[in-house]
Design a protein around this motif. Sequence first.
Motif, PDB file in Angstrom:
ATOM      1  N   UNK A 177       0.838  -1.206   0.000  1.00 27.14           N
ATOM      2  CA  UNK A 177       0.000   0.000   0.000  1.00 27.14           C
ATOM      3  C   UNK A 177       0.871   1.253   0.000  1.00 27.14           C
ATOM      4  N   UNK A 215      -4.385   0.255  -3.778  1.00 26.37           N
ATOM      5  CA  UNK A 215      -4.971   1.107  -2.749  1.00 26.37           C
ATOM      6  C   UNK A 215      -6.408   0.716  -2.435  1.00 26.37           C
ATOM      7  N   UNK A 216      -7.117   0.190  -3.416  1.00 25.20           N
ATOM      8  CA  UNK A 216      -8.515  -0.155  -3.180  1.00 25.20           C
ATOM      9  C   UNK A 216      -8.648  -1.586  -2.657  1.00 25.20           C
ATOM     10  N   UNK A 219      -6.363  -3.096   1.312  1.00 27.01           N
ATOM     11  CA  UNK A 219      -6.925  -2.886   2.649  1.00 27.01           C
ATOM     12  C   UNK A 219      -8.058  -3.852   2.984  1.00 27.01           C
ATOM     13  N   UNK A 220      -8.814  -4.267   1.974  1.00 31.06           N
ATOM     14  CA  UNK A 220      -9.920  -5.189   2.253  1.00 31.06           C
ATOM     15  C   UNK A 220      -9.372  -6.549   2.673  1.00 31.06           C
ATOM     16  N   UNK A 222      -6.620  -6.869   4.258  1.00 29.89           N
ATOM     17  CA  UNK A 222      -6.184  -6.639   5.639  1.00 29.89           C
ATOM     18  C   UNK A 222      -7.363  -6.798   6.590  1.00 29.89           C
ATOM     19  N   UNK A 223      -8.525  -6.243   6.213  1.00 31.76           N
ATOM     20  CA  UNK A 223      -9.711  -6.371   7.070  1.00 31.76           C
ATOM     21  C   UNK A 223     -10.059  -7.842   7.263  1.00 31.76           C
ATOM     22  N   UNK A 226      -7.578  -9.440   9.596  1.00 32.78           N
ATOM     23  CA  UNK A 226      -7.764  -9.029  10.997  1.00 32.78           C
ATOM     24  C   UNK A 226      -8.876  -9.875  11.620  1.00 32.78           C
ATOM     25  N   UNK A 227      -9.974 -10.040  10.883  1.00 30.58           N
ATOM     26  CA  UNK A 227     -11.079 -10.848  11.414  1.00 30.58           C
ATOM     27  C   UNK A 227     -10.659 -12.301  11.592  1.00 30.58           C
ATOM     28  N   UNK A 230      -8.695 -12.672  14.705  1.00 30.44           N
ATOM     29  CA  UNK A 230      -9.541 -12.724  15.900  1.00 30.44           C
ATOM     30  C   UNK A 230     -10.145 -14.116  16.074  1.00 30.44           C
ATOM     31  N   UNK A 238     -16.194 -15.104  13.400  1.00 30.19           N
ATOM     32  CA  UNK A 238     -16.607 -14.403  12.183  1.00 30.19           C
ATOM     33  C   UNK A 238     -16.761 -15.388  11.024  1.00 30.19           C
ATOM     34  N   UNK A 239     -15.789 -16.289  10.905  1.00 29.88           N
ATOM     35  CA  UNK A 239     -15.781 -17.189   9.760  1.00 29.88           C
ATOM     36  C   UNK A 239     -15.972 -18.639  10.178  1.00 29.88           C
ATOM     37  N   UNK A 249     -18.110 -15.310   3.800  1.00 26.49           N
ATOM     38  CA  UNK A 249     -17.777 -13.885   3.935  1.00 26.49           C
ATOM     39  C   UNK A 249     -16.280 -13.687   3.749  1.00 26.49           C
ATOM     40  N   UNK A 253     -14.340 -11.365   0.914  1.00 28.35           N
ATOM     41  CA  UNK A 253     -13.353 -10.332   1.228  1.00 28.35           C
ATOM     42  C   UNK A 253     -11.996 -10.681   0.634  1.00 28.35           C
ATOM     43  N   UNK A 256     -12.042 -10.188  -3.110  1.00 30.40           N
ATOM     44  CA  UNK A 256     -12.148  -8.787  -3.503  1.00 30.40           C
ATOM     45  C   UNK A 256     -10.748  -8.182  -3.642  1.00 30.40           C
TER      46      UNK A 256
END
Lengths: 561, 207
Positions: A177, A215-216, A219-220, A222-223, A226-227, A230, A238-239, A249, A253, A256
Amino acid sequence: MTLQVERPPSSQEPKPHTVPHQRKWTDYFTFCTDHKVIGIQYLVTSFMFSFIGGAMAEVMRTELATPNPDVVQPEFYNQLMTLHGTIMLFLWIIPAGAAFANYLIPLMIGAEDMAFPRLNAVAFWMIPPGGLLLIVSLLIDAPQAGWTSYPPLSLVSGQWGEELWILSILTLGTSSILGGLNFLVTIWKMRMPDMDVYSMPLFCWSMLATALLVLIGTPVLAAALILLSFDLLAGTSFFNPAGGGDPIVYQHMFWFYSHPAVYIMVLPFFGVISEVLPVHARKPIFGYRAIAYSSLAIAFLGLIVWAHHMFTSGTPGWLRMFFMATTMIIAVPTGIKIFGWCATLWGGKINLNTPMLFGIGFISSFLIGGLTGVMVASVPFDIHVHDTYFIVGHFHYVLFGGGILGLYSGVYHWFPKMSGRMYNETLGKIHFALTFIGINLTFLPMHPLGMQGMNRRVALYDPKFQFLNILCTIGAYITAVSVLPFVVNMVWSVFKGKPAGRNPWRALTMEWQTTSPPAIENFDEEPILWAGPYDYGIDTQMLDEDQSVDELLAQASAEVN
Amino acid sequence: MQSSTIDESQTVLNYSHDADSASGHHEHPDLRMFGVAVFLVAESMIFLGLFAAFLIYKAMIPEFPPEGTELELLLPGINTIILISSSFVMHKGQSLLKNGDDVKGLQIWFGLTALMGAIFLGGQVYEYTHLPFTLATNLFASCFYVLTGFHGLHVTFGLLLILAVLWRSRKTGHYSSEKHFGVEAAELYWHFVDVVWIILFGLVYLL
């Protein structure tokens, strides 16, 4: 108003070792902010990782020469497969694209350095730790859920290996990024005064599209990670279907990012090829604007097709139709590029040296990968070959054909600029021949294998597939051997190669106006935009006050006809 | 014939020269702000990814939030008002510096912003410690803690930026009506954090 137009610098310019203000070799191991040093750092690092990832591939291919898991344990095979994919994508081909971007963008647009030199160095120095995290995981508990790390598999197949994988990808993603940000700002804001967007080289256009995707998309990812993290460490779900979550889900992500990532990997090399072909065919690129816009179109379409990786994940029919259609449409801008390149070669004065050979190899291999891509875009066919070796063959043609052959082409093309010396043409040609035969022998048999139903990602298979697998393995060995002439050539030529001079290819892009290798702040004097990047065949030396370019063009076309 | 002079209208292929591209690479005062804006685009994509996941769960699970994980609105509501007003407070400080070279004013208003940000974070910590559910209670609880927590991390970072500006502004002449990149970058980042909070508040608390 008048404009000074000078003749292009001749190739008999100062010898490289007499050029002042050069970097010492120790600078390449420091936090150096010079974009050229950073470019070389990226390039060398990514090649080192590629040798590690390549060795893993060889072990896997050796294992697959026989139907039984007799060379390595299946668990270790899974780890190798995971790390091979991760290393080749995140530590070879993406950093290699960034290497060219770092080295070339400021030179091509006539700038002294990138927009944010320190940020640039930070971005590079995140790569070695990110890669080490992956390699170290082999000693502890390597991830084995594949490079996609789909839950719930990734939640049950070794917690620490998976967590190390996540940390590594987050580090590499952040680096990507920050790099993309730098490329975007540099290309957009730091072009030399006379250079508008339509006179910048196509490599810059393709990096612009790549930077937007980074850039688009990144980050997704990364999200998602992160989940996932967790879920692994904090007991969330979450998954995890066991706790009410949904693994699909994650897939949305993940893809994407990871579908556009395919274009993050190949778009820089589309740019490289657009630079290499016109120079070595001595012809203007065909359809400059079409190729430039098709990069942006590929970037945009790449962002809206991710679910085609999930046709068999229970995606509803109407959604599959949407993603099938958008995926197939990508063939249009890609086709525009390929036709543009072929038309550039058509009637050109083709010099079949190593960059050109790799360039033509690139077009043919990428064409196969692109065509099988259209095949798997169609839902029924995809359901048939999903998770088979057809897919493995397809994306290796895309990434080897579209990424790595383009990378080699660029390495040979800019080697004289980066080192100030010429490489050895014979060794280069041997390298090309071995690579080209090797990859086709490796990946072509994978298509029939997949059509007949051989699963990917497993060490054990039905003995009836053995013959084609042996062919693949032989091909893999040839590909491995092909690295030898390459490394020998590069190392020998850096020290002993013939001095190259400023512009051995008589190319027109800006980077060839400065010394080879370029001085610390790139240009000794203010560079001059004396011609467009692709104005081959227009003899600017003949230009004088009495003759306009239009007349000259008319005269040239009259001669051709 | 080493060089020749020709009319610009017939330069090689008429590579057109925009009037606004006439500035060289040395004079780009807005370069760094552009960089910050691009960075924030990437940042907002992380939040967009998290929001998308939240919305999918919301659409998938009939009772969302499930019983036992409903949220109180009073404290977060007050917190929201404090955070949003802090953006205006901060802008006041920035414009005092930019239009009047008023470093003292900058320090006062930025100090107030930092205080409001700290109150917001304190309120969030208070809320966390008094909620009847934990991170792993159910999917909604997980989403709640991850989303607000990730945002809280950004508030903390914004707070550090403001404190850095305050610390550097003590050196005379570090910030002035001409030289205020740090001030503006911190402000843009703070507005970004604010906007994200408004969306987050709407999704998690109100929807």
